[in-house]
Design a protein around this motif. Sequence first.
Motif, PDB file in Angstrom:
ATOM      1  N   ASN A 194       0.797  -1.226   0.000  1.00  0.00           N
ATOM      2  CA  ASN A 194       0.000   0.000   0.000  1.00  0.00           C
ATOM      3  C   ASN A 194       0.828   1.274   0.000  1.00  0.00           C
ATOM      4  N   GLU A 195       2.002   1.223   0.625  1.00  0.00           N
ATOM      5  CA  GLU A 195       2.829   2.429   0.698  1.00  0.00           C
ATOM      6  C   GLU A 195       4.286   2.041   0.906  1.00  0.00           C
ATOM      7  N   VAL A 196       5.186   2.886   0.415  1.00  0.00           N
ATOM      8  CA  VAL A 196       6.617   2.720   0.644  1.00  0.00           C
ATOM      9  C   VAL A 196       7.191   4.029   1.167  1.00  0.00           C
ATOM     10  N   ALA A 197       8.300   3.925   1.918  1.00  0.00           N
ATOM     11  CA  ALA A 197       8.957   5.119   2.463  1.00  0.00           C
ATOM     12  C   ALA A 197      10.455   4.857   2.551  1.00  0.00           C
ATOM     13  N   PHE A 198      11.250   5.861   2.189  1.00  0.00           N
ATOM     14  CA  PHE A 198      12.699   5.801   2.369  1.00  0.00           C
ATOM     15  C   PHE A 198      13.067   6.296   3.759  1.00  0.00           C
ATOM     16  N   SER A 199      14.111   5.688   4.347  1.00  0.00           N
ATOM     17  CA  SER A 199      14.704   6.239   5.559  1.00  0.00           C
ATOM     18  C   SER A 199      15.435   7.526   5.190  1.00  0.00           C
ATOM     19  N   PRO A 200      15.649   8.435   6.157  1.00  0.00           N
ATOM     20  CA  PRO A 200      16.326   9.700   5.849  1.00  0.00           C
ATOM     21  C   PRO A 200      17.716   9.533   5.245  1.00  0.00           C
ATOM     22  N   ASP A 201      18.428   8.440   5.580  1.00  0.00           N
ATOM     23  CA  ASP A 201      19.752   8.226   4.987  1.00  0.00           C
ATOM     24  C   ASP A 201      19.680   7.534   3.629  1.00  0.00           C
ATOM     25  N   GLY A 202      18.468   7.182   3.187  1.00  0.00           N
ATOM     26  CA  GLY A 202      18.281   6.589   1.876  1.00  0.00           C
ATOM     27  C   GLY A 202      18.705   5.149   1.751  1.00  0.00           C
ATOM     28  N   ARG A 203      19.106   4.504   2.846  1.00  0.00           N
ATOM     29  CA  ARG A 203      19.638   3.145   2.787  1.00  0.00           C
ATOM     30  C   ARG A 203      18.586   2.064   3.019  1.00  0.00           C
ATOM     31  N   THR A 204      17.403   2.464   3.468  1.00  0.00           N
ATOM     32  CA  THR A 204      16.356   1.499   3.788  1.00  0.00           C
ATOM     33  C   THR A 204      15.044   1.946   3.173  1.00  0.00           C
ATOM     34  N   ILE A 205      14.293   0.986   2.658  1.00  0.00           N
ATOM     35  CA  ILE A 205      12.921   1.216   2.217  1.00  0.00           C
ATOM     36  C   ILE A 205      12.006   0.405   3.117  1.00  0.00           C
ATOM     37  N   ALA A 206      10.950   1.038   3.621  1.00  0.00           N
ATOM     38  CA  ALA A 206       9.910   0.338   4.373  1.00  0.00           C
ATOM     39  C   ALA A 206       8.695   0.177   3.471  1.00  0.00           C
ATOM     40  N   SER A 207       8.136  -1.022   3.439  1.00  0.00           N
ATOM     41  CA  SER A 207       6.944  -1.285   2.629  1.00  0.00           C
ATOM     42  C   SER A 207       5.827  -1.818   3.515  1.00  0.00           C
ATOM     43  N   ALA A 208       4.646  -1.205   3.388  1.00  0.00           N
ATOM     44  CA  ALA A 208       3.485  -1.586   4.193  1.00  0.00           C
ATOM     45  C   ALA A 208       2.490  -2.339   3.325  1.00  0.00           C
ATOM     46  N   SER A 209       2.019  -3.478   3.832  1.00  0.00           N
ATOM     47  CA  SER A 209       1.201  -4.352   2.990  1.00  0.00           C
ATOM     48  C   SER A 209      -0.100  -4.768   3.653  1.00  0.00           C
ATOM     49  N   THR A 210      -1.042  -5.134   2.809  1.00  0.00           N
ATOM     50  CA  THR A 210      -2.302  -5.708   3.262  1.00  0.00           C
ATOM     51  C   THR A 210      -2.080  -7.043   3.960  1.00  0.00           C
ATOM     52  N   ASP A 211      -0.915  -7.670   3.787  1.00  0.00           N
ATOM     53  CA  ASP A 211      -0.650  -8.938   4.482  1.00  0.00           C
ATOM     54  C   ASP A 211      -0.384  -8.760   5.978  1.00  0.00           C
ATOM     55  N   GLY A 212      -0.402  -7.506   6.457  1.00  0.00           N
ATOM     56  CA  GLY A 212      -0.269  -7.260   7.887  1.00  0.00           C
ATOM     57  C   GLY A 212       1.150  -7.068   8.370  1.00  0.00           C
ATOM     58  N   THR A 213       2.084  -6.807   7.459  1.00  0.00           N
ATOM     59  CA  THR A 213       3.469  -6.601   7.868  1.00  0.00           C
ATOM     60  C   THR A 213       4.066  -5.380   7.175  1.00  0.00           C
ATOM     61  N   VAL A 214       5.170  -4.912   7.772  1.00  0.00           N
ATOM     62  CA  VAL A 214       6.058  -3.950   7.132  1.00  0.00           C
ATOM     63  C   VAL A 214       7.408  -4.633   6.971  1.00  0.00           C
ATOM     64  N   LEU A 215       7.942  -4.623   5.767  1.00  0.00           N
ATOM     65  CA  LEU A 215       9.272  -5.172   5.530  1.00  0.00           C
ATOM     66  C   LEU A 215      10.255  -4.031   5.320  1.00  0.00           C
ATOM     67  N   LEU A 216      11.441  -4.174   5.913  1.00  0.00           N
ATOM     68  CA  LEU A 216      12.516  -3.198   5.745  1.00  0.00           C
ATOM     69  C   LEU A 216      13.547  -3.788   4.790  1.00  0.00           C
ATOM     70  N   TRP A 217      13.801  -3.068   3.695  1.00  0.00           N
ATOM     71  CA  TRP A 217      14.656  -3.558   2.619  1.00  0.00           C
ATOM     72  C   TRP A 217      15.962  -2.777   2.570  1.00  0.00           C
ATOM     73  N   ASP A 218      17.042  -3.480   2.279  1.00  0.00           N
ATOM     74  CA  ASP A 218      18.350  -2.867   2.092  1.00  0.00           C
ATOM     75  C   ASP A 218      18.432  -2.300   0.681  1.00  0.00           C
ATOM     76  N   VAL A 219      18.603  -0.990   0.553  1.00  0.00           N
ATOM     77  CA  VAL A 219      18.686  -0.367  -0.763  1.00  0.00           C
ATOM     78  C   VAL A 219      20.105  -0.495  -1.297  1.00  0.00           C
ATOM     79  N   PRO A 220      20.281  -1.046  -2.489  1.00  0.00           N
ATOM     80  CA  PRO A 220      21.639  -1.155  -3.054  1.00  0.00           C
ATOM     81  C   PRO A 220      22.266   0.233  -3.210  1.00  0.00           C
ATOM     82  N   GLN A 221      23.497   0.385  -2.749  1.00  0.00           N
ATOM     83  CA  GLN A 221      24.181   1.670  -2.854  1.00  0.00           C
ATOM     84  C   GLN A 221      24.943   1.749  -4.171  1.00  0.00           C
ATOM     85  N   ARG A 222      24.783   2.873  -4.845  1.00  0.00           N
ATOM     86  CA  ARG A 222      25.376   3.043  -6.174  1.00  0.00           C
ATOM     87  C   ARG A 222      26.712   3.774  -6.082  1.00  0.00           C
TER      88      ARG A 222
END
Length: 634
Positions: A606-634
């Motif tokens: 339903n929604e995604v958000a970057f952490s202020p340092d840009g290294r993490t993405i949080a994703s909120a889902s209808t499945d009842g969880t939020v997953l925190l993802w490691d953003v590949p650094q370029r």
Amino acid sequence: MFIRAKKIVLFFGFLILAGSTACQQNPRLPEPLETNYAPSTQLSLPKGAKARLGKGWINGIEYSADGKQFAVTSSIGTWLYDTETLKELALFTNNKDFVWSGSFSPDGTRVATGVHKGSVHLWNATTGQLLNTLQDHTLRVAAISFSPDGTIFATGGYDGKLRIWNTATGEFLKRSKKHTKPYTCIRFSPDGRILATGTESKNHKESGTIYLWDVLTGATLHTIKEQHKGSVTSISFSPDGKTLVSACKDNSMRFWNVTTSKQIKMLKAHSSSNGIKGVSFSPDGRTLASANYREVRFWDVDTGKLLKSIEVPSGNVKNISFSPDGKILASASENEVHFWDVDTGKLRKTLKGHTGRVYSVQFSPDGLKIATGGDDGRARLWDATTGRLLTIFDRHASRVKSVHFSPDSKILASGSEDKTVRLWDIPTGKPLKTLEGHTGIVLSVDFSPDGRKIASGGWDRMVLLWDVTTGELLNTLPHDKIVSTVRFSPDGRKIVTDTNKLHLWNTATGKRSRIIASNLGSGVSFAPNGRQFVTGGHNKVHLFPVSMFGFTKTLKGTTSGWVENVCFSPDGRTVASANKDGAVTVWDVSKSDSLVGFTGHGSVVNEVAFSPDGRTIASASTDGTVLLWDVPQR
């Protein structure tokens, strides 16, 4: 004259691109925070994820035969817990399917889960290894039950199919004739010779049907119908196997002679529009427990007398289960499991940590906290470095559709289906203000960059601007359709809103300066430089300039369906999208293509958000969880 105008457009297009390049050379982002995620957030993570907040919403609970463990089936998989400590032991999930049902084999060696798309997964309960994926159902597998000796198990689906499988090999053994009504519940008799099933009804006037099957031959022994009015929601055999009790949406419990299929008695057990959710005989057969949406009741089996009644604090009870010694009854609600002392009716302990559908997620500007809003009418505050739940804000009367932090990270705003916006003091957890003015569901909230104003939009086709300090309504921005998203520009001078068209407003005057595109928008986010914004579409995202002239760009990529929401990274180089197919896509703005895709949710993101340092993405889902993802650094 035409050539001259074209040059002007190209010139402004160059400025937009130059602005993007400048954004890529922003001052240094905040230093990454050190993380120490709790073990429970690390179980069975999908590839690319570093933590999970929440455990999905609960569908059922079942004790192991020895009572030392219990299994909770949630929307993301089946969790295994230690009965004494309530510690998480394992999570059985493939991180892609929405799970509806689960069961624990009597010897404790196997766990079976049934998913939305019709598959059945068989797991090794000790190692967590996926042993088999069984494909035969075409719709949701709503019920699973192991035989008493654990050698076979049965599955019933919304496709009207009943199937019996060999536990050791996964071999398909028997099937029933396909029915037009979905199966809702399945139970083996204590001797394993009979299988009882219940079905759904199309409406409250129709009757659900109970079937008794011969396990050895697959033949139908008895068909019981025209008794319950509404779906059969739960069934339970007495320990001696002579009696079957069925529960229904009409709030009745009926006792049946298994040999003759004749009704022994009927109890009008509850009075609720949601009907009875679960029934269960105690191990000694003397007591029967029943549960509706908000209440558990205990009955004397012989006399039908009500022994005691317990109100369940969180409501929304899904099912109930006696411990093997009969001393404890567990009631599974959508977000919690309560353990009740059968003799006294007192609450022994509560398992928390499960969450309903999550609609919104945001990082605090200081990066220390994560806020979520969900199905249960609560906003939650999490520690971004450990994944620990810090605070629950629970004054809303309905779903929380949007959350947003103030720029100083001290106030949280939440917008709800109850038509209100609430402001919360983060240090104390106390409510500050309730902003009332919307006449429909509030879908989106956002703070102005200076923290002095809040904008909110929703079903009433209005965007309301509020003074944060006084709660005063400052302005109203009318729209012709539902407003799904509202966002301030980084300088606070503009507001962009999404109604499937994108509307650009002057914050000071409240005048609309521009309408962009038709049937295109799906979420919207400003670039950090404020010169462009992004919105979602089908299998792509679109960039638009804020100026009247300039460059429009489409980013195409890997997502296979509709983009639900979008967010710019803090440096402006990438865009993350929340996708209907359960994936998260990161898009490279300069290359107009997808950079990486993450899959791990079993339902819509339903929604995604970057952490202020840009290294993490949080994703909120209808499945009842939020997953925190490691953003590949370029």
